[in-house]
Design an enzyme around this catalytic site. Sequence first.
Site, PDB file in Angstrom:
ATOM      1  CG  LEU A 130      11.987 -11.133  -4.275  1.00 48.01           C
ATOM      2  CD1 LEU A 130      11.424 -12.045  -3.188  1.00 48.01           C
ATOM      3  CD2 LEU A 130      12.981 -11.902  -5.145  1.00 48.01           C
ATOM      4  N   GLY A 131       9.868  -7.843  -7.185  1.00 44.79           N
ATOM      5  CA  GLY A 131       8.744  -7.377  -7.986  1.00 44.79           C
ATOM      6  C   GLY A 131       9.061  -7.431  -9.476  1.00 44.79           C
ATOM      7  NE  ARG A 190       5.149 -13.116   2.918  1.00 40.67           N
ATOM      8  CZ  ARG A 190       4.418 -12.183   2.356  1.00 40.67           C
ATOM      9  NH1 ARG A 190       4.640 -11.848   1.099  1.00 40.67           N
ATOM     10  NH2 ARG A 190       3.453 -11.565   3.013  1.00 40.67           N
ATOM     11  CG  ASP A 240       7.215  -4.320   6.401  1.00 40.42           C
ATOM     12  OD1 ASP A 240       7.036  -3.447   5.531  1.00 40.42           O
ATOM     13  OD2 ASP A 240       6.355  -4.637   7.239  1.00 40.42           O
ATOM     14  CE1 TYR A 265       1.358   2.654  -8.482  1.00 37.02           C
ATOM     15  CE2 TYR A 265       0.469   3.564 -10.516  1.00 37.02           C
ATOM     16  CZ  TYR A 265       1.482   2.915  -9.840  1.00 37.02           C
ATOM     17  OH  TYR A 265       2.609   2.529 -10.514  1.00 37.02           O
ATOM     18  CE  LYS A 277       4.141   4.916  -8.325  1.00 31.15           C
ATOM     19  NZ  LYS A 277       5.388   4.434  -7.707  1.00 31.15           N
TER      20      LYS A 277
HETATM   21  C1  AKB Z   1      -0.019   0.052 -13.257  1.00 32.42           C
HETATM   22  O1  AKB Z   1      -0.722  -0.281 -14.215  1.00 32.42           O
HETATM   23  O2  AKB Z   1      -0.449   0.277 -12.119  1.00 32.42           O
HETATM   24  C2  AKB Z   1       1.461   0.251 -13.497  1.00 32.42           C
HETATM   25  C3  AKB Z   1       1.763   1.668 -13.867  1.00 32.42           C
HETATM   26  C4  AKB Z   1       1.486   2.174 -15.213  1.00 32.42           C
HETATM   27  O3  AKB Z   1       2.225   2.395 -13.039  1.00 32.42           O
HETATM   28  N1  AKB Z   1       1.911  -0.651 -14.503  1.00 32.42           N
END
Ligand code: AKB
Length: 317
Positions: free
Chosen positions: A10-11, A36, A53, A142, A146
């Site tokens: 759903l993302g 959900r 989940d 993030y 990654k």
């Molecule tokens: C973000 O902005 O976090 C994402 C990406 C570039 O991975 N859209």
Amino acid sequence: MKRIMITGALGQIGTELTLKLREIYGVENVLATDLRRPEEGNPVLDGPFETLDVMDHDKMLAIADSFKPDTMMHMAALLSATAEKNPVFAWNLNMGGLLNALEVARKLEMQFFTPSSIGAFGPNTPKDNTPQTTIQRPTTMYGVNKVAGELLCDYYHHHFGLDTRGVRFPGLISHVKEPGGGTTDYAVEIYFKAVREGKYASYIDKGTFMDMMFMDDAINAIIELMEAPADKLVDRNAFNVTAMSIDPEMVAASIRKFIPEFELTYEVDPVRQGIAESWPNSIDATEAKKQWGFNPKFDLDKMTEEMLTAIRAKEQK
Ligand code: AKB
């Protein structure tokens, strides 16, 4: 014929990916899962759907064991700006979810896709025309997730022989589902505001260039990479892909070709601006083009026209 299980369906990417895969491989062959259940009427519910989940390994394995997919597309993750607000949760979800998905794919011998991001680069990565293989020392949680994810997927390939494949997505622009919690989200919001209000205050500053791509090109990239013959792939996790390198002024100029009175102002958010400045201005997608024929169709103006037309049609409903 593929049989595919998707997490995070759903993302922003998952929604359009689910619909496109069902068009190609058949509705019954694509299982959408998310945390959900969406509201009735959501098109993702027009085919198989399960709540899941991704932190729950046993439920993921049970669902996969019963659906019997041959491919796992793991899309569930927190994006850059949200991850920065809660880094420990981001580590647990992004890495725990990925490890569970890889384990389920290993146990059931599935092909595997998960997206990486331009966020896997950092401030000491070469800024312009960033090569695929280069310095990766990101300064965001993030980005750390990654890079670790790319390495983990490579490990599963080399160590267990799992057919793992991935791309580093730039900012993705779509009118179907608005993104949440990313640094590149301004480039989506600007179109919605242009149609609704004729103006936009950007949280990313003038002159800050980042790579972007229209969602149709992103979905096609996933499908083409997953269909590519394995013997053509020298690399796996992850390929640089991009369609354009743009800043807010360029998006505004493109919007003014269709809405001449559009106004762009700035209310810069230091957190997201800092993240954007730590990422490349533009990345080099040569290897994706060479190894599996990556070929995006949308440039900035074509994307702008498509975005504005679709958002206007939505607003009139
Ligand atoms: C973000 O902005 O976090 C994402 C990406 C570039 O991975 N859209």
